[in-house]
Design a protein around this motif. Sequence first.
Motif, short mmCIF file in Angstrom:
data_model
loop_
_atom_site.label_atom_id
_atom_site.label_comp_id
_atom_site.label_asym_id
_atom_site.label_seq_id
_atom_site.Cartn_x
_atom_site.Cartn_y
_atom_site.Cartn_z
N ALA A 1 0.83 -1.21 0.00
CA ALA A 1 0.00 0.00 0.00
C ALA A 1 0.86 1.25 0.00
O ALA A 1 0.61 2.19 -0.75
N PHE B 1 2.46 1.68 -3.42
CA PHE B 1 1.46 2.07 -4.41
C PHE B 1 1.06 3.53 -4.21
O PHE B 1 0.85 4.27 -5.16
N LEU B 2 0.99 3.94 -2.94
CA LEU B 2 0.62 5.33 -2.66
C LEU B 2 1.68 6.29 -3.21
O LEU B 2 1.35 7.32 -3.81
N ALA C 1 1.17 6.49 -6.80
CA ALA C 1 -0.04 7.24 -7.13
C ALA C 1 0.20 8.73 -7.01
O ALA C 1 -0.24 9.52 -7.86
N PHE D 1 -6.55 8.39 -9.18
CA PHE D 1 -5.74 7.62 -8.24
C PHE D 1 -6.26 7.68 -6.82
O PHE D 1 -5.96 6.79 -6.03
N PHE E 1 -6.46 4.04 -5.43
CA PHE E 1 -5.88 3.69 -4.13
C PHE E 1 -6.98 3.50 -3.09
O PHE E 1 -6.97 2.53 -2.34
N PHE F 1 -7.33 -0.10 -1.56
CA PHE F 1 -6.60 -0.33 -0.32
C PHE F 1 -7.33 0.09 0.94
O PHE F 1 -6.99 -0.35 2.02
#
Lengths: 313, 448
Positions: free
Chosen positions: B159, B162-163, B166, B221, B225, B229
């Motif tokens: 997470a 990915f953040l 993003a 995003f 996200f 998530f």
Amino acid sequence: MSKLLSVLLQTVLLLALAPLLSGLIRNWKAKLQNRRGPRIWQPLVDILKFLRKDMAISAHASWVFSFAPYVVFIVPLLVGLMVPMISAQAPLSLFGGALAVIGLLALGRFFLALGGLDPGSAFGGMGSSREMTISAVAEPAMMLAIFTVAISAGSTDLSHIVQSSQASTWKLLNPTHLMAFAALFIVMLAETGRIPVDNPATHLELTMIHEAMILEYSGRYLAFMEWGASIKQLVLMTLLANIFFPAGIATEMTPIAAGCGLAVFLAKLLVLAGAVVVVETTNAKLRLFRVPDLLSAAFALATLALMFTFLFQ
Amino acid sequence: MPLHVWLPAAHPVAPSNISALMSGVLIKTGIYGMTRVFFEFLGSPPNWWGVTVLAIGTISAVLGVLYALMEHDLKRLLAYHSIENIGIILIGLGAALMFLHTNHALLASLALIAALYHTINHAVFKSLLFLGAGAVVHAAHTRNMEEMGGLAKRMPRTALYFLVGAVAISALPPLNGFVSEWLTYQSLLQGFGKTTSLIRLMFPFSGAMLALTSALAAACFVKAFGITFLAQPRSDHAAQAREVSPSMLGGQAVLTIACIFLGLCPTLFLLLFDPVTAQLTGAPLGSALSLANGFALSGIDPQGGTVSTLGITLGGLCLVIVPFMLWLLLAQRTRIRTVPTWDCGLRGLTPKMEYTATGFSKPIRMIFKALFRARREVQRDYDFSPYFARTIRFESHVEEVFLTRVYRPLNRFVLRTSRRMRALQAGSIQAYLIYIFVTLLLLLLFAL
């Protein structure tokens, strides 16, 4: 040394002035609607109260929920230090100009929306979805208006823009600036969740945008969220006031010049707050899907402003 | 756009690591080819080339991100974002061509360096996002975002990575996507100031569309996200998801660090690009890009505006003092209780009540409905009133305009004509001999 001093001064000013401005708008709005209204320091008192309260955090939420309030609070503060306020030279102008300001505000919004989605309530999702939609439609108008100003100053550096428009003659009736100002004013109303777009005073479930996102926050996180939102409002109004009406802004950092600058700045803020109050009182909130029409009007105004730059240069 | 239709179809079927390579390297070969052909082989280009490239870039960027918003397949969403980012790169390239035509070699270098830097940045953050998506697909056994949720608690490190990706792809400071878009904006702005023809109005409009693109990318995003998530898991698979193996995390970690590094120290990397752009446009930028010993980035003219992502980061970190002091003074004694999310007095909040990916992008679908031509079907089974339905089936489709309006009709046309042509090929030798004879006659007639 004087740099550090101006950073400190502006930070304190931002922190103190922002809730007062919100309170002032609320108070004047009430007066205009024949109510007595809360005292102007009420938002500040509320924030200090929230800071002392315990927090209730949703069991469904992850670390993003706890991270978001800090971003939402710190980012507008940082942006505020990059914007010229009482002196033409912003304390941190090297860090970035208009483009960085827009980008940083978007960063704050990004985390605000994630914080709204995190607890898994339908309201939060609704608020996040609407906030991101409205900001997406507002962004081109904002960028085009800023572009227009930046083009006539030949720079995206805000301090430079202020200095260059201060150097030239009084430009109030220049159609370029007039239209760009109108466009940015509409964008400012949308970005700060003011009435034709969002109602800051409501917890009425189906119309709220900003309030919906911070519904699950409590205690000091709520305080940071509210404080951040009011600082953002102050920063946007400062931008409007100082870019388009740079008169009276201090050019050097002597105590007297700074004092005069502060007084003029406060006067300008009062005028802008008055304008916001009148708009909020005379208009009804728009239906969500009419908001893009308003913002495309802002875009059209910014386009016209650009055309005028093209014609008059 | 409009030659993009293969990409969203190709990405979801490829394994995620291959997708990462595809968007990182494969689609960049097109950019490489265009740069070589435009700037080296063809010499001084006519103006309309630059105009065309700029226009196509702008349209691709906006349409790419709009279609990405409508996707709820995680990998197709990322694929559409590749189209958007290629559009942003093309904006830089097109602007560079236009500047070269008007003999502003320095500006051309700036626009080109923006395009090339965005190429690198896109390769890094898109690969990161594809690897993250791969980890998610591996753990949740689905590509459909509507069946995910709550993965931030189950896969905290994925997470986080990915953040970061993003934030980078949404062009938010202080990461690398912002830096290259800042350079693009800067070159567009200076382009308006320094050129004279009517065509220069394209620059600010391109800039405004770029702003729309990055705001929509941020919305997309938040959706990607947030729905994937955050909140509660929407399916059993998502609820049972576990963090992926260290080898999968390692790749993401490296790319995350690259994202942060490219974002915070752009002046170090841009110097590496300088020889390339100097060779292509004939105007080296040299140290014009960096200010205050590389601390801040400037677009050629230091008066024209600066940005310092490093400064922004450090400034932000310094300001953490403010909330810390407030906590120290006022909030030290407070306690934190963990409670369920407020459920309006119902009996507990279920994942069904959460906002879905489709719901999240609904306002944007409504605003741009002329483009999407969304269709929806609702079937209700009810006893006495449609408001108390027993079961509801809801379907919603978004039309891919290029697919349905351009490619399918073209496809049908080709098939239909070839079916007609089949009558000619009847299989009899005599007929073929006649064809040959007639052709021969016709050719002889032409020769006369």
